[in-house]
Design an enzyme around this catalytic site. Structure first.
Site, PDB file in Angstrom:
ATOM      1  N   HIS A  33       0.814  -1.192  -0.078  1.00 36.46           N
ATOM      2  CA  HIS A  33       0.100  -0.267   0.106  1.00 36.46           C
ATOM      3  C   HIS A  33       0.880   1.229   0.039  1.00 36.46           C
ATOM      4  O   HIS A  33       0.418   2.385  -0.610  1.00 36.46           O
ATOM      5  CB  HIS A  33      -0.807  -0.191   1.123  1.00 36.46           C
ATOM      6  CG  HIS A  33      -2.191  -0.992   0.983  1.00 36.46           C
ATOM      7  ND1 HIS A  33      -3.508  -0.488   0.667  1.00 36.46           N
ATOM      8  CD2 HIS A  33      -2.289  -2.240   0.828  1.00 36.46           C
ATOM      9  CE1 HIS A  33      -4.292  -1.490   0.606  1.00 36.46           C
ATOM     10  NE2 HIS A  33      -3.533  -2.483   0.324  1.00 36.46           N
ATOM     11  N   ASP A  34       2.099   1.242   0.605  1.00 44.83           N
ATOM     12  CA  ASP A  34       2.853   2.303   0.544  1.00 44.83           C
ATOM     13  C   ASP A  34       3.271   2.659  -1.089  1.00 44.83           C
ATOM     14  O   ASP A  34       3.363   3.687  -1.405  1.00 44.83           O
ATOM     15  CB  ASP A  34       3.975   2.186   1.516  1.00 44.83           C
ATOM     16  CG  ASP A  34       5.001   3.329   1.618  1.00 44.83           C
ATOM     17  OD1 ASP A  34       4.486   4.400   1.367  1.00 44.83           O
ATOM     18  OD2 ASP A  34       6.187   3.062   1.844  1.00 44.83           O
ATOM     19  N   GLY A  36       4.362   6.106  -4.698  1.00 50.61           N
ATOM     20  CA  GLY A  36       5.893   5.584  -4.445  1.00 50.61           C
ATOM     21  C   GLY A  36       6.006   4.987  -3.225  1.00 50.61           C
ATOM     22  O   GLY A  36       5.445   5.530  -2.105  1.00 50.61           O
ATOM     23  N   PRO A  70      -5.838  -0.839  -6.476  1.00 52.05           N
ATOM     24  CA  PRO A  70      -6.431  -1.904  -6.977  1.00 52.05           C
ATOM     25  C   PRO A  70      -7.478  -2.212  -6.103  1.00 52.05           C
ATOM     26  O   PRO A  70      -7.643  -2.132  -4.995  1.00 52.05           O
ATOM     27  CB  PRO A  70      -5.420  -3.156  -6.969  1.00 52.05           C
ATOM     28  CG  PRO A  70      -4.160  -2.436  -7.247  1.00 52.05           C
ATOM     29  CD  PRO A  70      -4.331  -0.790  -6.503  1.00 52.05           C
ATOM     30  N   HIS A  94      -1.037 -12.779  -0.812  1.00 54.66           N
ATOM     31  CA  HIS A  94      -2.203 -13.364  -0.235  1.00 54.66           C
ATOM     32  C   HIS A  94      -1.820 -14.950   0.379  1.00 54.66           C
ATOM     33  O   HIS A  94      -2.947 -15.611   0.980  1.00 54.66           O
ATOM     34  CB  HIS A  94      -3.420 -13.299  -0.778  1.00 54.66           C
ATOM     35  CG  HIS A  94      -3.722 -11.774  -1.223  1.00 54.66           C
ATOM     36  ND1 HIS A  94      -4.274 -11.504  -2.475  1.00 54.66           N
ATOM     37  CD2 HIS A  94      -3.338 -10.771  -0.611  1.00 54.66           C
ATOM     38  CE1 HIS A  94      -4.483 -10.031  -2.270  1.00 54.66           C
ATOM     39  NE2 HIS A  94      -3.884  -9.842  -1.194  1.00 54.66           N
ATOM     40  N   THR A  95      -0.706 -15.539   0.244  1.00 53.55           N
ATOM     41  CA  THR A  95      -0.532 -16.721   0.911  1.00 53.55           C
ATOM     42  C   THR A  95      -0.525 -16.678   2.401  1.00 53.55           C
ATOM     43  O   THR A  95      -0.514 -17.488   3.191  1.00 53.55           O
ATOM     44  CB  THR A  95       0.713 -17.449   0.600  1.00 53.55           C
ATOM     45  OG1 THR A  95       1.273 -18.484   1.150  1.00 53.55           O
ATOM     46  CG2 THR A  95       1.926 -16.369   0.782  1.00 53.55           C
ATOM     47  N   ASP A 125      -5.715 -17.414   2.255  1.00 58.85           N
ATOM     48  CA  ASP A 125      -5.076 -18.912   1.676  1.00 58.85           C
ATOM     49  C   ASP A 125      -5.597 -20.176   2.684  1.00 58.85           C
ATOM     50  O   ASP A 125      -4.945 -20.444   3.918  1.00 58.85           O
ATOM     51  CB  ASP A 125      -3.151 -18.761   1.942  1.00 58.85           C
ATOM     52  CG  ASP A 125      -3.038 -20.145   1.317  1.00 58.85           C
ATOM     53  OD1 ASP A 125      -3.565 -20.975   0.584  1.00 58.85           O
ATOM     54  OD2 ASP A 125      -1.620 -20.242   1.273  1.00 58.85           O
ATOM     55  N   ASP A 144       3.888 -19.920   1.379  1.00 58.59           N
ATOM     56  CA  ASP A 144       3.936 -20.885   0.301  1.00 58.59           C
ATOM     57  C   ASP A 144       3.199 -20.934  -0.962  1.00 58.59           C
ATOM     58  O   ASP A 144       2.388 -20.136  -0.957  1.00 58.59           O
ATOM     59  CB  ASP A 144       3.564 -22.112   1.141  1.00 58.59           C
ATOM     60  CG  ASP A 144       2.276 -22.416   1.707  1.00 58.59           C
ATOM     61  OD1 ASP A 144       1.665 -21.726   0.943  1.00 58.59           O
ATOM     62  OD2 ASP A 144       1.961 -23.243   2.778  1.00 58.59           O
TER      63      ASP A 144
HETATM   64  C1  HEM Z   1      -3.874  -7.215  -6.991  1.00 54.34           C
HETATM   65  C2  HEM Z   1      -4.469  -6.347  -6.259  1.00 54.34           C
HETATM   66  C3  HEM Z   1      -4.850  -6.816  -4.594  1.00 54.34           C
HETATM   67  C4  HEM Z   1      -6.087  -6.443  -4.163  1.00 54.34           C
HETATM   68  C5  HEM Z   1      -7.501  -6.267  -4.968  1.00 54.34           C
HETATM   69  C6  HEM Z   1      -5.957  -6.779  -2.624  1.00 54.34           C
HETATM   70  C7  HEM Z   1      -6.847  -6.801  -1.758  1.00 54.34           C
HETATM   71  C8  HEM Z   1      -6.550  -7.198  -0.488  1.00 54.34           C
HETATM   72  C9  HEM Z   1      -7.860  -7.181   0.518  1.00 54.34           C
HETATM   73  C10 HEM Z   1      -9.255  -6.873   0.219  1.00 54.34           C
HETATM   74  C11 HEM Z   1      -7.494  -7.594   1.750  1.00 54.34           C
HETATM   75  C12 HEM Z   1      -8.086  -7.967   2.837  1.00 54.34           C
HETATM   76  C13 HEM Z   1      -7.980  -6.529   3.849  1.00 54.34           C
HETATM   77  C14 HEM Z   1      -8.628  -6.651   5.260  1.00 54.34           C
HETATM   78  O1  HEM Z   1      -9.674  -7.038   5.174  1.00 54.34           O
HETATM   79  O2  HEM Z   1      -8.101  -6.280   6.223  1.00 54.34           O
HETATM   80  C15 HEM Z   1      -5.941  -7.764   1.401  1.00 54.34           C
HETATM   81  C16 HEM Z   1      -4.996  -8.377   2.401  1.00 54.34           C
HETATM   82  C17 HEM Z   1      -3.901  -8.603   2.374  1.00 54.34           C
HETATM   83  N1  HEM Z   1      -2.900  -8.068   1.083  1.00 54.34           N
HETATM   84 FE1  HEM Z   1      -3.888  -7.638  -0.531  1.00 54.34          FE
HETATM   85  N2  HEM Z   1      -4.404  -6.930  -2.336  1.00 54.34           N
HETATM   86  C18 HEM Z   1      -3.885  -6.942  -3.640  1.00 54.34           C
HETATM   87  C19 HEM Z   1      -2.505  -6.986  -3.861  1.00 54.34           C
HETATM   88  C20 HEM Z   1      -1.647  -7.399  -2.766  1.00 54.34           C
HETATM   89  C21 HEM Z   1      -0.218  -7.165  -2.945  1.00 54.34           C
HETATM   90  C22 HEM Z   1       0.450  -6.845  -4.307  1.00 54.34           C
HETATM   91  C23 HEM Z   1       0.329  -7.402  -1.694  1.00 54.34           C
HETATM   92  C24 HEM Z   1       1.767  -7.493  -1.287  1.00 54.34           C
HETATM   93  C25 HEM Z   1       2.826  -7.732  -1.917  1.00 54.34           C
HETATM   94  C26 HEM Z   1      -0.751  -7.861  -0.885  1.00 54.34           C
HETATM   95  C27 HEM Z   1      -0.617  -8.225   0.363  1.00 54.34           C
HETATM   96  C28 HEM Z   1      -1.723  -8.473   1.416  1.00 54.34           C
HETATM   97  C29 HEM Z   1      -1.748  -8.992   2.688  1.00 54.34           C
HETATM   98  C30 HEM Z   1      -0.522  -9.749   3.400  1.00 54.34           C
HETATM   99  C31 HEM Z   1      -3.050  -9.252   3.201  1.00 54.34           C
HETATM  100  C32 HEM Z   1      -3.341  -9.692   4.620  1.00 54.34           C
HETATM  101  C33 HEM Z   1      -3.348  -8.607   5.531  1.00 54.34           C
HETATM  102  C34 HEM Z   1      -3.778  -8.820   7.010  1.00 54.34           C
HETATM  103  O3  HEM Z   1      -3.756  -9.787   7.270  1.00 54.34           O
HETATM  104  O4  HEM Z   1      -3.947  -7.944   7.665  1.00 54.34           O
HETATM  105  N3  HEM Z   1      -1.877  -7.801  -1.507  1.00 54.34           N
HETATM  106  N4  HEM Z   1      -5.704  -7.484   0.037  1.00 54.34           N
END
Ligand code: HEM
Ligand SMILES: *[C@@H]1O[C@H](CO)[C@@H](O)[C@H](O)[C@H]1NC(C)=O
Length: 322
Positions: free
Chosen positions: A63-64, A69, A155, A185-186, A237, A245
């Site tokens: 998000h940062d 950037g 996104p 999201h693993t 996951d 993984d």
């Molecule tokens: C492709 C576009 C992406 C979308 C639409 C997306 C969307 C989301 C959403 C909706 C959540 C749940 C947020 C919540 O309820 O707290 C989430 C969690 C998360 N996202 Fe993404 N994401 C994307 C890409 C990424 C990328 C590129 C990364 C890191 C390289 C990432 C890492 C994470 C992680 C680690 C979580 C879990 C956070 C937690 O457990 O607090 N995401 N994402």
């Protein structure tokens, strides 16, 4: 001869200016040798008391980087700053970055940027989740702007695959990067909030997203019942939310993706082929290697719009703009 030395000097100048505008591994090795250790220590301490923190920290880096950037702009805790945007809903773990910063300011005041702490903490979060270790190029400087409106193009959890591809490409990231970085999201969880439409009101016909495996649908609907508490959380996951993984990509293949955008990765010809490539006959040996490729995409994401050299600042307090 004179011509040669002239071009030589010119290229030397070019190399110097280019490298001063770039990140490099071990940027703090002389100015703050313990920097990376201090960040690792803050991450390990946080994850020990709350195992869900690793995912939270990894997400902060993404998000940062996607807004203004990788410049620590997401860390600013002020009304109207980036963090206020609904695009950043659910972000947490900022106190871990703050803790690392407090120790770093005591050890090497004014040296280590908040944006580098975020990038290092993301790496360490992957490592403590049993994912790949890698060297993080550092030398980012912190931004002086953090505005809610700037986050409007993040996104979105309901974006079609073409929109995701476009938003990534606008950041210099390829379709392969989209697949690999989505595989972050693993680890981690989502709030049921992001599943409401996917489970009960999926366009165009309503009802559930037909790409959800019929064995998985009742499970999801049980955790996130219609009109239930949207703050209930579930793993992104299935069956493996704490381990970094390839299981996530396998879930995507089987219709066990939790987020709509993750499921979409298997509905588009080009992204499907990339997902499948990690399960091919040769994968891991001569073919594509998930951990190795993920790391490459992470390092690439970590370079988006970085401020280096004399750009930006080194904040004293990561939550406050200088
Ligand atoms: C492709 C576009 C992406 C979308 C639409 C997306 C969307 C989301 C959403 C909706 C959540 C749940 C947020 C919540 O309820 O707290 C989430 C969690 C998360 N996202 Fe993404 N994401 C994307 C890409 C990424 C990328 C590129 C990364 C890191 C390289 C990432 C890492 C994470 C992680 C680690 C979580 C879990 C956070 C937690 O457990 O607090 N995401 N994402
Ligand atoms: C950083 O700023 C925030 C917000 O003003 C404040 O709550 C926090 O105590 C500050 N941290 C340090 C170490 O001064």
């Amino acid at each position: 001869m004179a011509f040669i030395s002239f071009t030589f000097v010119l290229s030397l100048i070019l190399v110097v200016t280019l490298s001063s505008a770039q990140l490099r591994v071990n940027f703090y090795s002389r100015t703050c040798p313990t920097a990376e250790f201090i960040v690792l220590n803050a991450v390990v301490t946080a994850v020990r008391s709350d195992p869900t923190m690793a995912a939270a920290l990894l997400r902060i880096h993404y998000h940062d980087c996607f807004v203004q950037g990788c410049d620590g702009s997401i860390l600013i805790a002020k009304t109207g700053s980036e963090r206020d945007s609904p695009s950043h809903a659910g972000l947490r773990g900022f106190e871990v970055i703050e803790n690392a910063k407090t120790t770093l300011e005591a050890m090497c005041p004014g040296v280590v940027s908040c944006s580098d702490i975020v990038a290092l903490a993301a790496r360490d979060s992957i490592v403590v989740s049993n994912g790949p270790n890698y060297q993080v190029p550092t030398g980012r400087r912190d931004g002086r702007v953090s505005a809610k409106a700037d986050a409007s193009n993040m996104p979105d959890a309901a974006d079609p695959i073409q929109v995701l591809k476009k938003k990534f490409s606008e950041k210099g990231l390829s379709v392969t990067d989209l697949v690999l970085l989505s595989a972050a999201h693993t680890i981690g969880t989502t709030a049921c909030f992001f599943l409401e439409n996917r489970l009960y009101n999926f366009p165009p016909r309503g009802g559930a997203d037909p790409s959800i495996n019929p064995r998985f649908l009742p499970e999801l609907q049980g955790i996130c019942p219609k009109n239930g508490d949207v703050n209930v959380r579930l793993g992104l996951d299935r069956g493996s939310q704490f381990a970094f993984d390839k299981n996530f990509l396998d879930n995507v293949r089987q219709g066990f993706a939790v987020l709509q955008t993750d499921a979409e990765l298997y509905q588009d010809v080009s992204t499907k082929a990339i997902v499948d490539s990690y399960f091919g006959f040769l994968s891991g040996l001569l073919g594509p290697n998930f951990n190795g490729d993920f790391v490459k995409s992470m390092v690439k994401m970590g370079q988006i719009g970085v401020k280096t050299g004399t750009d930006g600042v080194i904040r004293k307090n990561c939550s406050v703009l200088d």
